[in-house]
Design a protein around this motif. Structure first.
Motif, PDB file in Angstrom:
ATOM      1  N   TYR A   4      48.004  29.688  21.273  1.00 16.67           N
ATOM      2  CA  TYR A   4      46.955  30.669  20.982  1.00 16.67           C
ATOM      3  C   TYR A   4      45.932  30.079  20.015  1.00 16.67           C
ATOM      4  O   TYR A   4      44.733  30.211  20.215  1.00 16.67           O
ATOM      5  CB  TYR A   4      47.568  31.949  20.401  1.00 16.67           C
ATOM      6  N   LYS A   5      46.414  29.404  18.982  1.00 12.49           N
ATOM      7  CA  LYS A   5      45.509  28.805  17.993  1.00 12.49           C
ATOM      8  C   LYS A   5      44.647  27.716  18.632  1.00 12.49           C
ATOM      9  O   LYS A   5      43.468  27.593  18.322  1.00 12.49           O
ATOM     10  CB  LYS A   5      46.294  28.236  16.814  1.00 12.49           C
ATOM     11  N   TYR A   9      40.674  27.856  18.893  1.00 14.95           N
ATOM     12  CA  TYR A   9      39.880  26.755  18.351  1.00 14.95           C
ATOM     13  C   TYR A   9      38.843  26.290  19.369  1.00 14.95           C
ATOM     14  O   TYR A   9      37.664  26.139  19.042  1.00 14.95           O
ATOM     15  CB  TYR A   9      40.792  25.584  17.942  1.00 14.95           C
ATOM     16  N   TYR A  10      39.278  26.054  20.606  1.00 23.93           N
ATOM     17  CA  TYR A  10      38.359  25.565  21.621  1.00 23.93           C
ATOM     18  C   TYR A  10      37.322  26.610  22.018  1.00 23.93           C
ATOM     19  O   TYR A  10      36.169  26.279  22.274  1.00 23.93           O
ATOM     20  CB  TYR A  10      39.106  25.047  22.851  1.00 23.93           C
ATOM     21  N   LYS A  11      37.701  27.862  22.032  1.00 24.64           N
ATOM     22  CA  LYS A  11      36.744  28.938  22.317  1.00 24.64           C
ATOM     23  C   LYS A  11      35.682  28.996  21.216  1.00 24.64           C
ATOM     24  O   LYS A  11      34.491  29.127  21.497  1.00 24.64           O
ATOM     25  CB  LYS A  11      37.479  30.268  22.429  1.00 24.64           C
ATOM     26  N   THR A  12      36.117  28.895  19.965  1.00 26.37           N
ATOM     27  CA  THR A  12      35.193  28.894  18.836  1.00 26.37           C
ATOM     28  C   THR A  12      34.261  27.687  18.909  1.00 26.37           C
ATOM     29  O   THR A  12      33.048  27.813  18.723  1.00 26.37           O
ATOM     30  CB  THR A  12      35.966  28.894  17.506  1.00 26.37           C
ATOM     31  N   LEU A  13      34.809  26.525  19.182  1.00 26.80           N
ATOM     32  CA  LEU A  13      34.019  25.305  19.311  1.00 26.80           C
ATOM     33  C   LEU A  13      32.998  25.438  20.437  1.00 26.80           C
ATOM     34  O   LEU A  13      31.826  25.083  20.277  1.00 26.80           O
ATOM     35  CB  LEU A  13      34.939  24.110  19.565  1.00 26.80           C
ATOM     36  N   TYR A  14      33.416  25.976  21.556  1.00 31.90           N
ATOM     37  CA  TYR A  14      32.544  26.182  22.707  1.00 31.90           C
ATOM     38  C   TYR A  14      31.390  27.119  22.341  1.00 31.90           C
ATOM     39  O   TYR A  14      30.224  26.831  22.627  1.00 31.90           O
ATOM     40  CB  TYR A  14      33.381  26.758  23.856  1.00 31.90           C
ATOM     41  N   ASN A  15      31.709  28.231  21.698  1.00 31.88           N
ATOM     42  CA  ASN A  15      30.681  29.205  21.318  1.00 31.88           C
ATOM     43  C   ASN A  15      29.703  28.636  20.288  1.00 31.88           C
ATOM     44  O   ASN A  15      28.501  28.870  20.381  1.00 31.88           O
ATOM     45  CB  ASN A  15      31.317  30.496  20.804  1.00 31.88           C
ATOM     46  N   LYS A  16      30.214  27.898  19.327  1.00 33.39           N
ATOM     47  CA  LYS A  16      29.336  27.283  18.325  1.00 33.39           C
ATOM     48  C   LYS A  16      28.427  26.242  18.967  1.00 33.39           C
ATOM     49  O   LYS A  16      27.255  26.109  18.592  1.00 33.39           O
ATOM     50  CB  LYS A  16      30.148  26.648  17.200  1.00 33.39           C
ATOM     51  N   THR A  17      28.945  25.513  19.922  1.00 32.33           N
ATOM     52  CA  THR A  17      28.144  24.522  20.638  1.00 32.33           C
ATOM     53  C   THR A  17      27.020  25.204  21.409  1.00 32.33           C
ATOM     54  O   THR A  17      25.868  24.758  21.369  1.00 32.33           O
ATOM     55  CB  THR A  17      29.021  23.689  21.598  1.00 32.33           C
ATOM     56  N   LYS A  18      27.332  26.297  22.094  1.00 34.66           N
ATOM     57  CA  LYS A  18      26.314  27.041  22.823  1.00 34.66           C
ATOM     58  C   LYS A  18      25.239  27.575  21.876  1.00 34.66           C
ATOM     59  O   LYS A  18      24.040  27.474  22.171  1.00 34.66           O
ATOM     60  CB  LYS A  18      26.946  28.208  23.589  1.00 34.66           C
ATOM     61  N   GLU A  19      25.651  28.109  20.751  1.00 37.48           N
ATOM     62  CA  GLU A  19      24.685  28.625  19.768  1.00 37.48           C
ATOM     63  C   GLU A  19      23.774  27.506  19.265  1.00 37.48           C
ATOM     64  O   GLU A  19      22.562  27.695  19.129  1.00 37.48           O
ATOM     65  CB  GLU A  19      25.410  29.255  18.578  1.00 37.48           C
ATOM     66  N   TRP A  20      24.348  26.353  18.987  1.00 39.46           N
ATOM     67  CA  TRP A  20      23.559  25.226  18.485  1.00 39.46           C
ATOM     68  C   TRP A  20      22.559  24.759  19.538  1.00 39.46           C
ATOM     69  O   TRP A  20      21.391  24.504  19.218  1.00 39.46           O
ATOM     70  CB  TRP A  20      24.484  24.079  18.075  1.00 39.46           C
ATOM     71  N   LEU A  21      22.990  24.668  20.788  1.00 40.79           N
ATOM     72  CA  LEU A  21      22.100  24.252  21.862  1.00 40.79           C
ATOM     73  C   LEU A  21      20.953  25.247  22.038  1.00 40.79           C
ATOM     74  O   LEU A  21      19.793  24.852  22.217  1.00 40.79           O
ATOM     75  CB  LEU A  21      22.876  24.098  23.170  1.00 40.79           C
ATOM     76  N   GLN A  22      21.261  26.521  21.986  1.00 44.10           N
ATOM     77  CA  GLN A  22      20.227  27.552  22.096  1.00 44.10           C
ATOM     78  C   GLN A  22      19.240  27.442  20.931  1.00 44.10           C
ATOM     79  O   GLN A  22      18.033  27.632  21.114  1.00 44.10           O
ATOM     80  CB  GLN A  22      20.859  28.939  22.156  1.00 44.10           C
ATOM     81  N   LYS A  61      27.329  26.655  31.887  1.00 38.08           N
ATOM     82  CA  LYS A  61      27.374  27.873  32.697  1.00 38.08           C
ATOM     83  C   LYS A  61      28.064  27.624  34.024  1.00 38.08           C
ATOM     84  O   LYS A  61      28.824  28.450  34.508  1.00 38.08           O
ATOM     85  CB  LYS A  61      25.965  28.416  32.922  1.00 38.08           C
ATOM     86  N   THR A  62      27.806  26.458  34.612  1.00 40.39           N
ATOM     87  CA  THR A  62      28.476  26.074  35.866  1.00 40.39           C
ATOM     88  C   THR A  62      29.977  25.990  35.647  1.00 40.39           C
ATOM     89  O   THR A  62      30.769  26.473  36.462  1.00 40.39           O
ATOM     90  CB  THR A  62      27.939  24.721  36.377  1.00 40.39           C
ATOM     91  N   TRP A  63      30.383  25.377  34.543  1.00 46.70           N
ATOM     92  CA  TRP A  63      31.806  25.247  34.251  1.00 46.70           C
ATOM     93  C   TRP A  63      32.456  26.592  33.981  1.00 46.70           C
ATOM     94  O   TRP A  63      33.632  26.791  34.289  1.00 46.70           O
ATOM     95  CB  TRP A  63      32.023  24.337  33.050  1.00 46.70           C
ATOM     96  N   GLU A  64      31.703  27.539  33.395  1.00 49.67           N
ATOM     97  CA  GLU A  64      32.258  28.866  33.108  1.00 49.67           C
ATOM     98  C   GLU A  64      32.641  29.593  34.397  1.00 49.67           C
ATOM     99  O   GLU A  64      33.612  30.323  34.433  1.00 49.67           O
ATOM    100  CB  GLU A  64      31.249  29.722  32.337  1.00 49.67           C
ATOM    101  N   VAL A  65      31.860  29.381  35.445  1.00 51.27           N
ATOM    102  CA  VAL A  65      32.096  30.063  36.725  1.00 51.27           C
ATOM    103  C   VAL A  65      33.358  29.547  37.380  1.00 51.27           C
ATOM    104  O   VAL A  65      34.091  30.294  38.012  1.00 51.27           O
ATOM    105  CB  VAL A  65      30.864  29.891  37.647  1.00 51.27           C
ATOM    106  N   LYS A  66      33.636  28.264  37.223  1.00 55.29           N
ATOM    107  CA  LYS A  66      34.804  27.651  37.885  1.00 55.29           C
ATOM    108  C   LYS A  66      36.095  28.044  37.233  1.00 55.29           C
ATOM    109  O   LYS A  66      36.274  28.402  36.187  1.00 55.29           O
ATOM    110  CB  LYS A  66      34.665  26.140  37.903  1.00 55.29           C
TER     111      LYS A  66
END
Length: 66
Positions: A4-5, A9-22, A61-66
């Motif tokens: 779970y941790k 961790y990876y979900k948080t990292l993914y979201n922070k990466t998306k925010e930074w890119l935006q 976004k492509t990877w999210e769909v898969k």
């Protein structure tokens, strides 16, 4: 619990990466659109950063769909 941790961790990292890119796209928008010029001639660097951020967000976004 460890799994779970790790997922959190990876979900948080993914979201922070998306925010930074935006943020990269938003912060460079005036330069990309030609509304603002850099005094040192580095406009192309900012355009390239935006293009890279847009491409990576699109791929994510492509990877999210898969």
């Amino acid at each position: 619990m460890a799994r779970y941790k790790t997922r959190l961790y990876y979900k948080t990292l993914y979201n922070k990466t998306k925010e930074w890119l935006q943020g990269e796209i938003k912060n460079n928008q005036d330069i990309v659109e030609g509304k603002k010029q850099m005094s040192d001639g580095t406009d192309d660097i900012f355009v390239g950063r935006s293009e890279c951020a847009e491409s990576l967000l699109s791929q994510m976004k492509t990877w999210e769909v898969k």
